[in-house]
Motif scaffolding. Structure first.
Motif, PDB file in Angstrom:
ATOM      1  N   THR A 151      65.509  56.094  41.954  1.00 40.47           N
ATOM      2  CA  THR A 151      66.462  56.651  40.992  1.00 40.47           C
ATOM      3  C   THR A 151      66.637  58.153  41.237  1.00 40.47           C
ATOM      4  OG1 THR A 151      64.818  57.278  39.340  1.00 40.47           O
ATOM      5  CG2 THR A 151      65.654  55.030  39.238  1.00 40.47           C
ATOM      6  N   ASP A 152      67.618  58.722  40.521  1.00 43.12           N
ATOM      7  CA  ASP A 152      67.764  60.184  40.493  1.00 43.12           C
ATOM      8  C   ASP A 152      66.929  60.742  39.333  1.00 43.12           C
ATOM      9  OD1 ASP A 152      69.167  59.810  38.123  1.00 43.12           O
ATOM     10  OD2 ASP A 152      71.131  60.241  38.986  1.00 43.12           O
ATOM     11  N   GLN A 153      67.114  62.023  39.019  1.00 45.44           N
ATOM     12  CA  GLN A 153      66.238  62.646  38.008  1.00 45.44           C
ATOM     13  C   GLN A 153      66.534  62.169  36.588  1.00 45.44           C
ATOM     14  OE1 GLN A 153      68.901  64.230  39.148  1.00 45.44           O
ATOM     15  NE2 GLN A 153      69.709  65.662  37.650  1.00 45.44           N
ATOM     16  N   HIS A 154      67.697  61.505  36.380  1.00 43.37           N
ATOM     17  CA  HIS A 154      68.008  60.941  35.059  1.00 43.37           C
ATOM     18  C   HIS A 154      67.633  59.467  34.956  1.00 43.37           C
ATOM     19  CE1 HIS A 154      71.216  64.297  34.741  1.00 43.37           C
ATOM     20  NE2 HIS A 154      70.188  64.630  33.974  1.00 43.37           N
ATOM     21  N   GLY A 155      67.068  58.917  36.033  1.00 45.05           N
ATOM     22  CA  GLY A 155      66.706  57.504  36.007  1.00 45.05           C
ATOM     23  C   GLY A 155      67.822  56.590  36.472  1.00 45.05           C
ATOM     24  N   LEU A 156      68.939  57.180  36.922  1.00 47.32           N
ATOM     25  CA  LEU A 156      70.044  56.342  37.400  1.00 47.32           C
ATOM     26  C   LEU A 156      69.888  56.041  38.886  1.00 47.32           C
ATOM     27  CD1 LEU A 156      71.276  57.660  34.728  1.00 47.32           C
ATOM     28  CD2 LEU A 156      73.462  56.928  35.712  1.00 47.32           C
ATOM     29  N   MET A 157      70.555  54.973  39.334  1.00 47.55           N
ATOM     30  CA  MET A 157      70.512  54.587  40.745  1.00 47.55           C
ATOM     31  C   MET A 157      70.795  55.786  41.636  1.00 47.55           C
ATOM     32  SD  MET A 157      72.877  51.787  42.699  1.00 47.55           S
ATOM     33  CE  MET A 157      71.733  50.463  43.029  1.00 47.55           C
TER      34      MET A 157
ATOM     35  N   LEU B 123      72.470  57.108  44.436  1.00 53.65           N
ATOM     36  CA  LEU B 123      73.615  56.630  45.225  1.00 53.65           C
ATOM     37  C   LEU B 123      73.543  57.083  46.682  1.00 53.65           C
ATOM     38  CD1 LEU B 123      76.720  56.852  42.844  1.00 53.65           C
ATOM     39  CD2 LEU B 123      75.422  54.824  43.539  1.00 53.65           C
ATOM     40  N   ALA B 124      72.854  58.200  46.952  1.00 55.83           N
ATOM     41  CA  ALA B 124      72.693  58.634  48.345  1.00 55.83           C
ATOM     42  C   ALA B 124      71.842  57.609  49.100  1.00 55.83           C
ATOM     43  CB  ALA B 124      72.051  60.021  48.397  1.00 55.83           C
ATOM     44  N   GLN B 125      70.771  57.150  48.465  1.00 59.46           N
ATOM     45  CA  GLN B 125      69.945  56.101  49.088  1.00 59.46           C
ATOM     46  C   GLN B 125      70.725  54.803  49.227  1.00 59.46           C
ATOM     47  OE1 GLN B 125      66.264  55.313  47.131  1.00 59.46           O
ATOM     48  NE2 GLN B 125      65.318  57.234  47.774  1.00 59.46           N
ATOM     49  N   ALA B 126      71.514  54.487  48.208  1.00 52.15           N
ATOM     50  CA  ALA B 126      72.315  53.257  48.276  1.00 52.15           C
ATOM     51  C   ALA B 126      73.245  53.326  49.482  1.00 52.15           C
ATOM     52  CB  ALA B 126      73.108  53.074  46.984  1.00 52.15           C
ATOM     53  N   ALA B 127      73.844  54.500  49.701  1.00 54.39           N
ATOM     54  CA  ALA B 127      74.765  54.667  50.827  1.00 54.39           C
ATOM     55  C   ALA B 127      74.032  54.475  52.154  1.00 54.39           C
ATOM     56  CB  ALA B 127      75.416  56.047  50.766  1.00 54.39           C
ATOM     57  N   GLU B 128      72.837  55.080  52.283  1.00 53.12           N
ATOM     58  CA  GLU B 128      72.041  54.928  53.509  1.00 53.12           C
ATOM     59  C   GLU B 128      71.710  53.466  53.773  1.00 53.12           C
ATOM     60  OE1 GLU B 128      68.205  57.043  53.805  1.00 53.12           O
ATOM     61  OE2 GLU B 128      69.284  58.738  52.882  1.00 53.12           O
ATOM     62  N   LEU B 129      71.243  52.795  52.720  1.00 53.49           N
ATOM     63  CA  LEU B 129      70.833  51.399  52.890  1.00 53.49           C
ATOM     64  C   LEU B 129      72.012  50.513  53.260  1.00 53.49           C
ATOM     65  CD1 LEU B 129      68.255  51.088  49.997  1.00 53.49           C
ATOM     66  CD2 LEU B 129      67.820  50.578  52.407  1.00 53.49           C
ATOM     67  N   LEU B 130      73.142  50.757  52.602  1.00 50.91           N
ATOM     68  CA  LEU B 130      74.306  49.900  52.880  1.00 50.91           C
ATOM     69  C   LEU B 130      74.840  50.149  54.291  1.00 50.91           C
ATOM     70  CD1 LEU B 130      76.077  50.066  49.411  1.00 50.91           C
ATOM     71  CD2 LEU B 130      75.024  48.049  50.449  1.00 50.91           C
ATOM     72  N   ALA B 131      74.670  51.390  54.774  1.00 53.77           N
ATOM     73  CA  ALA B 131      75.140  51.697  56.129  1.00 53.77           C
ATOM     74  C   ALA B 131      74.217  51.092  57.188  1.00 53.77           C
ATOM     75  CB  ALA B 131      75.235  53.212  56.307  1.00 53.77           C
ATOM     76  N   SER B 132      72.895  51.063  56.895  1.00 54.54           N
ATOM     77  CA  SER B 132      71.949  50.617  57.919  1.00 54.54           C
ATOM     78  C   SER B 132      71.607  49.130  57.813  1.00 54.54           C
ATOM     79  CB  SER B 132      70.660  51.449  57.838  1.00 54.54           C
ATOM     80  OG  SER B 132      70.051  51.258  56.581  1.00 54.54           O
ATOM     81  N   ARG B 133      71.844  48.561  56.661  1.00 54.37           N
ATOM     82  CA  ARG B 133      71.444  47.162  56.449  1.00 54.37           C
ATOM     83  C   ARG B 133      72.680  46.319  56.170  1.00 54.37           C
ATOM     84  NH1 ARG B 133      66.402  46.183  53.666  1.00 54.37           N
ATOM     85  NH2 ARG B 133      67.331  44.148  53.430  1.00 54.37           N
ATOM     86  N   ARG B 134      73.263  45.758  57.214  1.00 52.71           N
ATOM     87  CA  ARG B 134      74.494  44.993  57.005  1.00 52.71           C
ATOM     88  C   ARG B 134      74.228  43.677  56.266  1.00 52.71           C
ATOM     89  NH1 ARG B 134      78.195  48.911  57.425  1.00 52.71           N
ATOM     90  NH2 ARG B 134      79.645  47.209  57.099  1.00 52.71           N
ATOM     91  N   ASP B 135      72.943  43.321  56.092  1.00 56.35           N
ATOM     92  CA  ASP B 135      72.655  42.076  55.355  1.00 56.35           C
ATOM     93  C   ASP B 135      72.766  42.263  53.839  1.00 56.35           C
ATOM     94  OD1 ASP B 135      70.329  43.758  55.442  1.00 56.35           O
ATOM     95  OD2 ASP B 135      69.069  42.052  54.877  1.00 56.35           O
ATOM     96  N   ILE B 136      72.929  43.503  53.369  1.00 51.52           N
ATOM     97  CA  ILE B 136      73.071  43.704  51.912  1.00 51.52           C
ATOM     98  C   ILE B 136      74.558  43.715  51.580  1.00 51.52           C
ATOM     99  CG2 ILE B 136      72.546  45.180  49.932  1.00 51.52           C
ATOM    100  CD1 ILE B 136      70.284  46.423  51.569  1.00 51.52           C
ATOM    101  N   ARG B 137      75.042  42.659  50.939  1.00 48.60           N
ATOM    102  CA  ARG B 137      76.490  42.518  50.711  1.00 48.60           C
ATOM    103  C   ARG B 137      76.890  42.650  49.245  1.00 48.60           C
ATOM    104  NH1 ARG B 137      77.221  37.386  51.799  1.00 48.60           N
ATOM    105  NH2 ARG B 137      79.423  37.640  51.328  1.00 48.60           N
ATOM    106  N   PHE B 138      75.899  42.809  48.357  1.00 45.96           N
ATOM    107  CA  PHE B 138      76.218  42.893  46.926  1.00 45.96           C
ATOM    108  C   PHE B 138      75.511  44.101  46.312  1.00 45.96           C
ATOM    109  CE2 PHE B 138      76.441  38.547  48.324  1.00 45.96           C
ATOM    110  CZ  PHE B 138      77.703  38.167  47.885  1.00 45.96           C
ATOM    111  N   LEU B 139      76.159  44.668  45.316  1.00 48.46           N
ATOM    112  CA  LEU B 139      75.623  45.863  44.666  1.00 48.46           C
ATOM    113  C   LEU B 139      75.800  45.723  43.154  1.00 48.46           C
ATOM    114  CD1 LEU B 139      74.675  48.891  44.741  1.00 48.46           C
ATOM    115  CD2 LEU B 139      77.069  49.514  45.122  1.00 48.46           C
ATOM    116  N   VAL B 140      74.700  45.910  42.410  1.00 47.00           N
ATOM    117  CA  VAL B 140      74.779  45.934  40.939  1.00 47.00           C
ATOM    118  C   VAL B 140      74.289  47.292  40.453  1.00 47.00           C
ATOM    119  CG1 VAL B 140      74.115  44.849  38.753  1.00 47.00           C
ATOM    120  CG2 VAL B 140      74.419  43.424  40.792  1.00 47.00           C
TER     121      VAL B 140
END
Ligand SMILES: *Cc1c(COP(=O)(O)O)cnc(C)c1O
Length: 390
Positions: free
Chosen positions: A122-128, A130-147
């Motif tokens: 999470t970030d400092q407010h406890g929210l997802m 998004l920078a990590q989400a971007a990295e993971l989605l770019a490097s892991r093509r097997d992740i096709r869904f996001l909540v």
């Protein structure tokens, strides 16, 4: 007369102050009673209790209020997420990127489909994060869904979410259970994902007198498919095209939502924002850290979170309890650390160190539309009077 009883009667104990509860449904009932009884009367007199005029009318009114094209009422926020993910093609073994800090239902929806949750930190407010989400989605093509979750009613950065969707093609179900009414640069949460889910659990900003939820989407096809899935997968009476659910919003909850809660939601949201502003001003220079929404972000303030250094949280909670203030923790345990997750595969590729720290240091102060200014000031005074133990 004994000395002690004389002493007791001559120096009365100060009047114990009234409790300031986290939610005040008794006060709310005084306000909504007449409208609620009229809603019950309307449904009773109609003789129609499941999937009728009330649900249709509420779906339209909710979509209009939210500023999204279509809403489909379902039985809960959990079901709204699960049905949405299924509509977008999520199946057993698929990876769903999500956040470790949320209501358990956010993850449970994926797990029930046999999917594998993958957690960012999470970030400092406890929210997802998004920078990590971007990295993971770019490097892991097997992740096709996001909540993603607009936690506490604070919108994630919708421009960044939009960019993720555009650059990776990830299919998004926004969890808006806490964020109805929240905007980012004037856009409502729920407007980036192909589908969004919300909850009418009584404590939510738009609460029913029981369970309920809704799916929001711009797509006529996804809305029609969701309407069928919530009702045993029927596209017409006794025509079962899909393996569906019994996940119907009932007429009574829909009538209460459209006649009682939705007409008050704009005022309720404004009141939550006033209270949040009062807290933020009043707690400046105190021993707690408050949420600092980014410019352009207008939260719905489902909760008012503050943070303290982890070892001192119990002391703050005890202090607030002594002052009869109903504080909460959202959430004391990250989702991957819940015992139930031992039964099912999941991944934490970047670790969840920040989320764990926040789980040990967050406190929610009371925030609901029926709180008075005097009560808010009492909470502020109590927090200001607290000193972290050294
Ligand atoms: C409340 C909530 C849910 C679940 O909603 P229910 O109606 O209780 O199933 C999901 N996600 C978040 C963030 C919530 O706050």
């Amino acid at each position: 007369m004994s000395t002690s009883s004389f002493a007791a009667s001559s120096t009365p104990k100060p009047q114990a102050s009234e409790p300031v509860p986290a939610n005040d449904f008794k006060r709310q009932w005084e306000d909504v009673r007449a409208d609620s009884l009229a809603a019950v009367e309307a449904v009773g007199a109609s003789g129609w209790y499941i999937l009728g005029e009330q649900v249709r009318g509420f779906e339209q009114a909710l979509a209009n209020w939210w500023g999204l094209p279509r809403a489909v009422g379902v039985a809960s926020g959990l079901d709204a997420i699960e049905i949405s993910l299924r509509e977008l093609g999520c199946r057993e073994g698929d990876k769903v990127l999500t956040t470790p800090m949320s209501a358990f239902a956010t993850t449970l929806a994926s797990v029930k489909l046999g999917a594998v949750p993958v957690f960012t930190d999470t970030d400092q407010h406890g929210l997802m994060n998004l920078a990590q989400a971007a990295e993971l989605l770019a490097s892991r093509r097997d992740i096709r869904f996001l909540v993603p979750v607009h936690l506490y009613g604070l919108s994630l950065n919708l421009d960044r979410l939009e960019e993720l969707k555009r650059s990776t093609g990830v299919r998004i179900v926004e969890d808006c259970a806490q964020s109805i009414g929240a905007t980012h640069e004037g856009r409502p949460t729920g407007s980036v994902g192909e589908m969004a889910a919300t909850s009418f659990y009584p404590t939510k900003n738009l609460g029913a007198m029981g369970d309920g939820g809704a799916i929001l989407t711009a797509s006529a096809e996804l809305a029609a498919a969701s309407s069928a899935l919530r009702d045993y997968g029927q596209s017409a009476k006794y025509q079962h095209d899909r393996i569906g659910y019994n996940s119907r919003l009932d007429e009574l909850q829909a009538a209460l939502l459209s006649r009682v809660a939705l007409p008050r939601l704009t005022d309720w949201t404004a009141r939550r924002r006033e209270i949040a502003a009062r807290y933020t001003r009043g707690l400046e220079g105190s021993a707690v850290r408050v949420m600092r929404p980014a410019p352009g972000s207008a939260p719905s303030w489902h909760l008012y979170p503050v943070w303290v250094a982890p070892p001192s949280r119990d002391s703050l909670l005890a202090h607030l309890k002594e002052a009869r203030i109903g504080a909460g923790i959202h959430y004391p345990v990250t989702i991957p650390d819940q015992p139930a997750l031992r039964e099912t595969p999941y991944q934490t590729p970047q670790g969840i160190g920040r989320a764990r720290e926040l789980a040990a240091s967050q406190v929610s102060l009371p925030i609901h539309p029926y709180l008075t200014h005097a009560e808010v000031d009492r909470v502020i005074e109590a927090v200001r009077a607290w000193r972290p133990p050294r």
